[in-house]
Design an enzyme around this catalytic site. Structure first.
Site, PDB file in Angstrom:
ATOM      1  N   LYS A 113      73.603  35.977   6.968  1.00 37.31           N
ATOM      2  CA  LYS A 113      73.721  36.316   8.395  1.00 37.31           C
ATOM      3  C   LYS A 113      74.063  37.788   8.601  1.00 37.31           C
ATOM      4  O   LYS A 113      73.632  38.391   9.572  1.00 37.31           O
ATOM      5  CB  LYS A 113      74.777  35.424   9.071  1.00 37.31           C
ATOM      6  N   LYS A 195      64.989  26.798   5.977  1.00 35.36           N
ATOM      7  CA  LYS A 195      65.457  25.609   6.698  1.00 35.36           C
ATOM      8  C   LYS A 195      65.171  25.722   8.193  1.00 35.36           C
ATOM      9  O   LYS A 195      65.149  26.830   8.748  1.00 35.36           O
ATOM     10  CB  LYS A 195      66.951  25.383   6.446  1.00 35.36           C
ATOM     11  N   LYS A 198      68.116  26.908  14.511  1.00 37.15           N
ATOM     12  CA  LYS A 198      68.048  27.203  15.943  1.00 37.15           C
ATOM     13  C   LYS A 198      68.222  28.683  16.219  1.00 37.15           C
ATOM     14  O   LYS A 198      67.881  29.161  17.287  1.00 37.15           O
ATOM     15  CB  LYS A 198      69.051  26.380  16.750  1.00 37.15           C
TER      16      LYS A 198
HETATM   17  P1  ATP Z   1      71.225  26.930  12.662  1.00 38.82           P
HETATM   18  O1  ATP Z   1      71.062  27.526  11.319  1.00 38.82           O
HETATM   19  O2  ATP Z   1      70.225  25.887  12.932  1.00 38.82           O
HETATM   20  O3  ATP Z   1      71.332  27.967  13.730  1.00 38.82           O
HETATM   21  P2  ATP Z   1      73.731  26.131  11.765  1.00 38.82           P
HETATM   22  O4  ATP Z   1      73.402  25.466  10.489  1.00 38.82           O
HETATM   23  O5  ATP Z   1      74.189  27.515  11.670  1.00 38.82           O
HETATM   24  O6  ATP Z   1      72.531  26.096  12.771  1.00 38.82           O
HETATM   25  P3  ATP Z   1      75.137  24.023  13.146  1.00 38.82           P
HETATM   26  O7  ATP Z   1      74.240  23.860  14.290  1.00 38.82           O
HETATM   27  O8  ATP Z   1      76.561  24.068  13.460  1.00 38.82           O
HETATM   28  O9  ATP Z   1      74.889  25.387  12.437  1.00 38.82           O
HETATM   29  O10 ATP Z   1      74.862  22.867  12.139  1.00 38.82           O
HETATM   30  C1  ATP Z   1      75.224  21.557  12.462  1.00 38.82           C
HETATM   31  C2  ATP Z   1      74.934  20.660  11.315  1.00 38.82           C
HETATM   32  O11 ATP Z   1      73.519  20.574  11.107  1.00 38.82           O
HETATM   33  C3  ATP Z   1      75.537  21.140  10.008  1.00 38.82           C
HETATM   34  O12 ATP Z   1      76.077  20.041   9.314  1.00 38.82           O
HETATM   35  C4  ATP Z   1      74.375  21.724   9.267  1.00 38.82           C
HETATM   36  O13 ATP Z   1      74.548  21.640   7.876  1.00 38.82           O
HETATM   37  C5  ATP Z   1      73.238  20.813   9.738  1.00 38.82           C
HETATM   38  N1  ATP Z   1      71.944  21.467   9.653  1.00 38.82           N
HETATM   39  C6  ATP Z   1      71.574  22.638  10.239  1.00 38.82           C
HETATM   40  N2  ATP Z   1      70.300  22.923   9.964  1.00 38.82           N
HETATM   41  C7  ATP Z   1      69.832  21.909   9.172  1.00 38.82           C
HETATM   42  C8  ATP Z   1      68.563  21.623   8.558  1.00 38.82           C
HETATM   43  N3  ATP Z   1      67.526  22.424   8.703  1.00 38.82           N
HETATM   44  N4  ATP Z   1      68.460  20.496   7.810  1.00 38.82           N
HETATM   45  C9  ATP Z   1      69.513  19.661   7.661  1.00 38.82           C
HETATM   46  N5  ATP Z   1      70.727  19.872   8.218  1.00 38.82           N
HETATM   47  C10 ATP Z   1      70.886  20.973   8.973  1.00 38.82           C
END
Ligand code: ATP
Ligand code: LTN
Length: 328
Positions: A113, A195, A198
């Site tokens: 990040k 992955k 969002k």
């Molecule tokens: P993003 O990377 O999508 O902006 P994030 O991972 O930073 O989001 P959160 O939205 O807080 O943060 O993640 C919520 C949950 O979803 C966490 O347990 C994370 O591990 C899971 N998660 C996020 N992206 C994925 C994915 N592509 N596949 C499976 N689990 C995911």
């Protein structure tokens, strides 16, 4: 014996997507009856990168609403907003003071990040895993169900807890991470080597939980595949493998059944069928989400109750920690 405790958190960085649902939320719903659960919208983590105040306010409510819409129920689970329970910030500071800088420097998510933000990167982003450790440790958590990307943070939390216990006595429970055997890493649609996320700029990368049937059909139709023909699970063919994995997670069929079902069919057939499966799976959640957000005062009532229940537990734990450190 009482139930084991689960804690997990979710950021309010934008609309939730299928990766959040399949990697995390859906498992929380499934596991909640067996455990005593705390699910937290981690708004203090969300502001480690710049956020527009108005959009943030809306996103926090959207994420909380989705947790209820997806089936998290008050009888089994406490749902609350992190900043409503002050003990999280306070414990984070106490943990900061025993966490070596070197441990944080190894965190992959920070490296990824901060690369995007260069010198603008905040101290908060660096410190992010310590606040996460505070979230988990305040509730004597046994198990942390998350997607694969969070494994390193939960391991760090264990290390911090161990260090603290060594210094001040047996105060913290050491948590274990739970990553689902399938779905722990749902990949992006146009770039299946990363992955689904969002925070990604390209909107076609993710299926959002509020997407309309038309948007879902279009995104799946455009998803990256390959020039081969055979429809089978294969890690080396990341695009098709991802689509099949999503199909598997939503239909709960075995890989053999799925491969057999698609014998002689084209990628176009797979995509069409997958889109309908996704639309059908999201429909009841979307309906429930609309009901929740239309009922005036419902969400606030639920979140106030959640904050009160979480706050009671966290405050007691915090007082005990302060005593052990010598601050009370
Ligand atoms: P993003 O990377 O999508 O902006 P994030 O991972 O930073 O989001 P959160 O939205 O807080 O943060 O993640 C919520 C949950 O979803 C966490 O347990 C994370 O591990 C899971 N998660 C996020 N992206 C994925 C994915 N592509 N596949 C499976 N689990 C995911
Ligand atoms: N870092 C996590 C969100 C998060 C979390 C937590 C997850 C904050 N605190 C405690 C589990 C337990 C993420 O980015 N998905």
């Amino acid at each position: 014996m009482g139930k084991q405790r689960i804690f997990s958190g979710i950021q309010a960085t934008g609309s939730l997507h299928l990766g959040n649902y399949l990697g995390a939320i859906r498992n929380w719903v499934k596991m909640q009856v067996e455990y005593d659960n705390y699910f937290c919208v981690v708004d203090l983590h969300t502001i480690t990168v710049p956020q527009d105040p108005q959009i943030l306010r809306a996103n926090i409510r959207e994420v909380a609403g989705f947790l209820f819409a997806a089936g998290i129920a008050e009888e089994n689970s406490v749902v609350f907003i992190q900043s409503h329970v002050k003990a999280h910030s306070e414990l984070a500071w106490l943990l900061n003071c025993i966490t070596p800088m070197g441990w944080l420097q190894r965190m992959i998510q920070f490296k990824e990040k901060s690369e995007k933000q260069k010198e603008d990167v905040s101290v908060g982003l660096y410190n992010y895993p310590v606040l996460q450790a505070a979230d988990i440790l305040l509730y004597d958590t046994n198990l942390v169900p998350v997607g694969e990307d969070q494994k390193q943070h939960v391991e760090l939390c264990r290390d911090i807890a161990q260090r603290f216990n060594y210094r001040y006595g047996e105060i913290f429970v050491l948590p274990d991470v739970y990553i689902p055997p399938i779905g722990g890493r749902v990949m992006g649609l146009s770039n299946p080597d990363k992955k689904m996320s969002k925070s990604e700029e390209k909107k076609d990368e993710a299926i959002f939980l509020l997407d309309s049937p038309e948007e879902i059909r279009l995104k799946i139709q455009r998803a990256t595949t390959d020039s081969l023909r055979e429809i089978c699970f294969d890690d080396k063919r990341s695009g098709i493998n991802n689509l099949l994995t999503i199909y598997q997670l939503l239909t709960e069929k075995t890989r053999e059944q799925i491969e057999e079902h698609f014998v002689g069919k084209s990628y176009k057939d797979l995509k069409e069928e997958l889109a309908e499966v996704i639309i059908g799976s999201l429909h009841p959640i979307q309906e429930r989400y609309r009901e929740i957000t239309e009922e005036k005062g419902y969400l606030d009532k639920m979140l106030n109750r959640g904050a009160e229940r979480a706050g009671d537990y966290a405050e007691r734990k915090l007082q005990m920690i302060l005593k052990h450190i010598g601050l009370r």
